[in-house]
Design a protein around this motif. Structure first.
Motif, PDB file in Angstrom:
ATOM      1  N   ALA A 120      -1.770   4.374 -10.566  1.00 48.45           N
ATOM      2  CA  ALA A 120      -2.736   3.954  -9.537  1.00 48.45           C
ATOM      3  C   ALA A 120      -3.508   2.695  -9.936  1.00 48.45           C
ATOM      4  CB  ALA A 120      -3.689   5.094  -9.202  1.00 48.45           C
ATOM      5  N   ARG A 121      -3.531   2.397 -11.220  1.00 39.85           N
ATOM      6  CA  ARG A 121      -4.257   1.181 -11.633  1.00 39.85           C
ATOM      7  C   ARG A 121      -3.310  -0.004 -11.826  1.00 39.85           C
ATOM      8  NH1 ARG A 121      -7.538   5.277 -14.037  1.00 39.85           N
ATOM      9  NH2 ARG A 121      -9.450   5.346 -12.798  1.00 39.85           N
ATOM     10  N   THR A 163      -3.277   4.559  -2.787  1.00 38.51           N
ATOM     11  CA  THR A 163      -4.579   5.079  -2.350  1.00 38.51           C
ATOM     12  C   THR A 163      -4.429   6.163  -1.276  1.00 38.51           C
ATOM     13  OG1 THR A 163      -4.735   3.348  -0.673  1.00 38.51           O
ATOM     14  CG2 THR A 163      -5.808   2.903  -2.806  1.00 38.51           C
ATOM     15  N   ARG A 175       0.862  -1.196   0.000  1.00 39.81           N
ATOM     16  CA  ARG A 175       0.000   0.000   0.000  1.00 39.81           C
ATOM     17  C   ARG A 175       0.893   1.238   0.000  1.00 39.81           C
ATOM     18  NH1 ARG A 175      -4.400   0.107   4.651  1.00 39.81           N
ATOM     19  NH2 ARG A 175      -2.511  -0.401   5.788  1.00 39.81           N
ATOM     20  N   ARG A 209      -0.958  -0.627  -4.345  1.00 32.31           N
ATOM     21  CA  ARG A 209      -2.244   0.004  -4.035  1.00 32.31           C
ATOM     22  C   ARG A 209      -1.958   1.453  -3.683  1.00 32.31           C
ATOM     23  NH1 ARG A 209      -3.823  -3.242   0.878  1.00 32.31           N
ATOM     24  NH2 ARG A 209      -1.626  -3.818   0.841  1.00 32.31           N
ATOM     25  N   PHE A 219     -10.358   7.659  -8.919  1.00 33.49           N
ATOM     26  CA  PHE A 219      -9.346   6.984  -8.101  1.00 33.49           C
ATOM     27  C   PHE A 219      -9.820   6.864  -6.655  1.00 33.49           C
ATOM     28  CE2 PHE A 219      -6.808   9.076 -11.468  1.00 33.49           C
ATOM     29  CZ  PHE A 219      -6.265   7.935 -12.043  1.00 33.49           C
ATOM     30  N   THR A 220      -9.382   5.810  -5.994  1.00 33.18           N
ATOM     31  CA  THR A 220      -9.669   5.661  -4.562  1.00 33.18           C
ATOM     32  C   THR A 220      -8.600   6.427  -3.789  1.00 33.18           C
ATOM     33  OG1 THR A 220     -10.567   3.482  -4.929  1.00 33.18           O
ATOM     34  CG2 THR A 220      -9.883   3.989  -2.669  1.00 33.18           C
ATOM     35  N   VAL A 221      -9.029   7.315  -2.895  1.00 37.49           N
ATOM     36  CA  VAL A 221      -8.089   7.941  -1.949  1.00 37.49           C
ATOM     37  C   VAL A 221      -8.698   7.748  -0.567  1.00 37.49           C
ATOM     38  CG1 VAL A 221      -6.831  10.005  -1.280  1.00 37.49           C
ATOM     39  CG2 VAL A 221      -7.428   9.672  -3.675  1.00 37.49           C
ATOM     40  N   ASP A 222      -8.058   6.873   0.221  1.00 34.96           N
ATOM     41  CA  ASP A 222      -8.642   6.545   1.530  1.00 34.96           C
ATOM     42  C   ASP A 222      -7.776   7.006   2.702  1.00 34.96           C
ATOM     43  OD1 ASP A 222      -6.555   4.712   1.369  1.00 34.96           O
ATOM     44  OD2 ASP A 222      -7.860   2.995   0.957  1.00 34.96           O
ATOM     45  N   ARG A 252     -10.612  11.782  -6.752  1.00 35.51           N
ATOM     46  CA  ARG A 252     -11.837  10.987  -6.552  1.00 35.51           C
ATOM     47  C   ARG A 252     -12.792  11.185  -7.729  1.00 35.51           C
ATOM     48  NH1 ARG A 252     -12.828  11.813   0.022  1.00 35.51           N
ATOM     49  NH2 ARG A 252     -11.689   9.927   0.645  1.00 35.51           N
TER      50      ARG A 252
END
Ligand code: LLP
Length: 426
Positions: free
Chosen positions: A186-187, A194, A145, A192, A229-232, A225
């Motif tokens: 990012a893909r 994120t 990650r 990962r 894209f996922t941004v967590d 976002r």
């Protein structure tokens, strides 16, 4: 705040008189207060409780494995910048899934070690680094990650050597280029990506730079976002100030009051990387006066600690409050500031034994009269103090002593002459 206080004209660390430590352990020596470490960690957790951050203590400031163990037991994760720091955390029994790993020059070996250890996040400092991580991860069949460290071009208003979030520094990726890095990587199935990471510099004595940095980061996160894209995760880095003088650093609650409203309800895991705000006031350097002498207009106080033990004054012109452990005239001060307003003080330079003019711990400082044998405490020496010490001039490094309540123990022994040459005996 800390647990170094004068009682009956003598300085104590928690319930231990520093004169006792000097007698048993010698000088110079670093002395840490366990209660100060845990108190600061808890205060930070409490101040930010509303957004439930993961607190990753910055190992580089004070990385003794006994201190790391203490903080791991308080629930902290760790911010590391090398394989050596990862090793320290592992030896301390820290939870490797709560590690964030920054640094512009991670080697292949260090990356492999960190993947093997199952660290929480790689904080990525360039496209080139991410590409290398992807190659290593593919080979190891891992999907680490990552958070992209962005350089938001915000001035933290601190020393230029410890400013990291301005464009001309080597850190992170320009925030304008960050979306491209996401688009490119990012893909990718081997990582990962994120998270977003910021670290502006240190020490920072106002919430302002954080507010500016977070505002810029949130614009980026919204855009990422929107682009799907996922941004967590948002890692805010460290840098919160310490009290080099009493009341210099804002309370954690002041930082939290400005920062929390910007992040609440944004569906982000927040990470903080405090170093000196936890360790700075948790340690002092205990040293003894060897000689006093006059030179021109100057009064020199020559002590047994030098720039090899504490380089911050020489390197950053940093201020460390210094006061006798048992002042002869009874002038004890529990409020530390640059110019104590007391009668009978003398202007002195406090210098070490090293053969360099830059070897000073204080210049033109007003102190009570000092004589050979007097003990001095150099305050706020828990961060970047022992950690930056060296054996320059073939001086064995000092011990580190940890005080807990009314007892103390050596958590690093004094080095010997043999320690100086051991790696040379090959
Ligand atoms: N996170 C990152 C990515 C960092 O580079 C640093 C410090 C920290 C967190 C922790 O910063 P703190 O909360 O301790 O301020 N030797 C200098 C300080 C160098 C700081 C390096 N990075 C000094 O003695 O002031």
């Amino acid at each position: 705040m800390d647990f170094f206080n004068y009682k009956n004209n003598r300085l104590f660390c928690e319930d231990v008189a520093l004169t006792d430590i000097a007698r048993q352990c010698g000088t110079p020596t670093y002395v840490y207060s366990a209660a100060t470490f845990t108190h600061h960690a808890k205060r930070l957790q409490d101040a930010f409780a509303e957004i439930n951050p993961l607190i990753c203590y910055s190992v580089k400031g004070c990385g003794n494995i006994h201190i790391l163990r203490l903080l791991a037991e308080s629930g902290c994760g760790f911010d590391i910048v090398s394989g050596g720091e990862l090793f320290r955390v592992q030896k301390a029994g820290g939870d490797t899934s709560k590690i964030v790993y920054a640094g512009v020059g991670k080697t292949d070996e260090e990356i492999r070690q960190a993947i093997d250890a199952g660290i929480g996040w790689f904080n990525i400092e360039s496209g080139a680094e991410l590409e290398n991580l992807i190659a290593i991860a593919a080979e190891m069949k891992a999907t680490p990650r990552c958070a992209l460290r962005v350089n938001p071009d915000v001035d933290p208003k601190t020393h230029r050597y410890t400013t990291t979030g301005k464009k001309e520094t080597k850190f992170g990726v320009d925030i304008e280029r960050a979306a491209n890095v996401f688009a490119q990587y990012a893909r990718n199935p081997h990582v990962r990506l994120t998270g977003i990471h910021l670290h502006l510099g240190s020490p920072i004595n106002s919430a302002d730079p954080y507010v500016q940095g977070i505002n810029k980061a949130m614009v980026l996160i919204d855009r990422l976002r929107t682009d799907g894209f996922t941004v967590d995760t948002l890692d805010l880095g460290g840098g919160f100030g310490a009290d080099y003088t009493t009341g210099q650093a804002p309370d954690f609650a002041d930082f939290a009051g400005a920062i929390i409203p910007l992040l609440k309800g944004r569906n982000l895991q927040i990470i903080l990387e405090p170093g000196r705000s936890i360790s700075g006031n948790s340690g002092i350097l205990l040293t003894r006066v060897l000689y006093t002498k006059k030179g021109g207009e100057k009064n020199f106080v020559i002590i047994d600690a030098g720039m090899n033990d504490l380089i911050r004054p020489a390197f950053y012109a940093a201020f460390h409050f210094i006061w006798p452990v048992a002042p002869v005239n009874g002038f004890v001060v529990n409020h530390r500031n640059e110019t104590p307003n007391l009668p009978g003080l003398q202007k002195v330079d406090i210098v070490g034994p090293i053969c360099e003019t830059g070897d000073f711990l204080a210049r033109d400082r007003m102190l009570p009269p000092l004589a050979r044998g007097d003990l001095l405490a150099v305050f706020t020496a828990g961060a970047y103090a022992f950690a930056m010490s060296s054996q320059y001039n073939a001086r064995p490094r000092t011990p580190e002593i940890l005080v807990t309540g009314d007892s103390f123990r050596t958590i690093r022994r004094r080095e010997t002459y043999n320690d100086l040459i051991a790696p040379e005996l090959i």
